[in-house]
Design an enzyme around this catalytic site. Structure first.
Site, PDB file in Angstrom:
ATOM      1  N   LYS A  47      79.926   4.917 -19.027  1.00  0.00           N
ATOM      2  CA  LYS A  47      81.112   5.720 -19.354  1.00  0.00           C
ATOM      3  C   LYS A  47      82.292   4.802 -19.664  1.00  0.00           C
ATOM      4  O   LYS A  47      83.043   5.026 -20.596  1.00  0.00           O
ATOM      5  CB  LYS A  47      81.425   6.702 -18.215  1.00  0.00           C
ATOM      6  N   GLN A  91      81.910  11.550 -10.242  1.00  0.00           N
ATOM      7  CA  GLN A  91      80.516  11.255 -10.549  1.00  0.00           C
ATOM      8  C   GLN A  91      79.610  11.901  -9.498  1.00  0.00           C
ATOM      9  O   GLN A  91      79.750  11.668  -8.308  1.00  0.00           O
ATOM     10  CB  GLN A  91      80.296   9.732 -10.611  1.00  0.00           C
ATOM     11  N   ASP A 114      84.486  17.432 -17.413  1.00  0.00           N
ATOM     12  CA  ASP A 114      83.070  17.787 -17.261  1.00  0.00           C
ATOM     13  C   ASP A 114      82.829  19.284 -17.431  1.00  0.00           C
ATOM     14  O   ASP A 114      81.712  19.727 -17.632  1.00  0.00           O
ATOM     15  CB  ASP A 114      82.586  17.406 -15.852  1.00  0.00           C
TER      16      ASP A 114
END
Ligand code: GUN
Length: 276
Positions: A47, A91, A114
């Site tokens: 990322k 995460q 997300d």
């Protein structure tokens, strides 16, 4: 036969770079990593690499596995109020002593790149193209689109593991008119469903779950599995035997990073346009 992902990914990155080039404000994505799970560490590394490649600032707050739930919640509240942080991602997975739902739902929905917060997730039920799509389901739909698969005529089996992939993906497939069979780890005789399917999407993170004898000669296999054992990465499907039979299949490793991460960066740009 391996589906060629490089063309999709490189086109996508070129588009993102072009969009970011035209945005004058700095874009900052903050990732919070709690534990040192090997998959998460690898994801985060990718990322960071690809965010920087498309000129998005990437900040990492690596808290450590002993972080308490209340400390994590406090951190999120601080980042929610921090004007220099445009997006926040946690995460996943989180250690067992932390309630993931509570944590995700505390992220400011406008900073939730997300698209995991419940305030965003419900929108998947009544799909609107202007909203974000969680990045893994997004790449799966992109591959099906790239392969020019006419979904209204197809039977698709989704074998799930988590809300991140399974629910949004199932809804996206239903919305596109496919006949969707939703299986899980307790489904009896999985192969009765996979055998009749035109497409099987597996996301259980159980290596070896899907074998050649469980599918038919034309089944397209999209493997979202990502398990690390002794530093080696495995998908859910028995890749070699399925690939040798000329079925179309996405290889693991190879898929998860380039396209999941490309879609995350694309969500950053889309989210900027939504919130400005
Ligand atoms: N862990 C596995 N996939 C994902 C993802 O798409 N987003 C986050 N935040 N964590 C993940």
């Amino acid at each position: 036969m391996i589906i060629d992902w490089k063309e999709i990914a490189s086109k996508k990155y070129a588009e993102i770079k072009n969009e970011v080039w035209n945005i004058e404000e700095p874009l900052t994505l903050l990732a919070i990593l709690v534990w040192n799970n090997p998959s998460s560490l690898r994801y985060i590394k990718q990322k960071k690499k690809w965010a920087e490649y498309v000129w998005i600032n990437f900040k990492l707050d690596h808290l450590g596995e002993n972080t308490s739930e209340s400390d994590l919640l406090k951190k999120i509240s601080e980042y929610n109020d921090d004007k220099n942080i445009t997006w926040i991602l946690i995460q996943l997975p989180l250690p067992n002593h932390i309630d993931s739902k509570k944590v995700i739902n505390l992220i400011n929905p406008n900073k939730d790149v997300d698209w995991f917060n419940e305030k965003n997730q419900w929108k998947i039920l009544i799909w609107d193209d202007s909203w974000l799509i969680p990045c893994t389901p997004a790449w799966v739909m992109e591959i099906l689109n790239y392969l020019k698969i006419d979904l209204p005529w197809k039977i698709v089996t989704v074998i799930w593991k988590s809300n991140i992939v399974w629910k949004p993906l199932t809804m996206l497939l239903i919305n596109s008119g496919a006949t969707v069979i939703s299986c899980n780890s307790k489904t009896k005789d999985l192969s009765q469903f996979t055998k009749i399917s035109d497409i099987v999407i597996c996301a259980t993170w159980k290596p070896g779950l899907l074998s050649l004898e469980m599918i038919n000669n034309k089944t397209v296999v999209i493997d979202v599995g990502f398990t690390i054992i002794d530093d080696k990465i495995y998908g859910d499907a028995k890749f070699d035997e399925i690939n040798n039979n000329w079925n179309l299949i996405t290889p693991v490793p190879g898929w998860v990073w380039p396209l999941t991460v490309a879609n995350l960066m694309s969500s950053v740009v889309k989210s900027y346009n939504l919130n400005k």
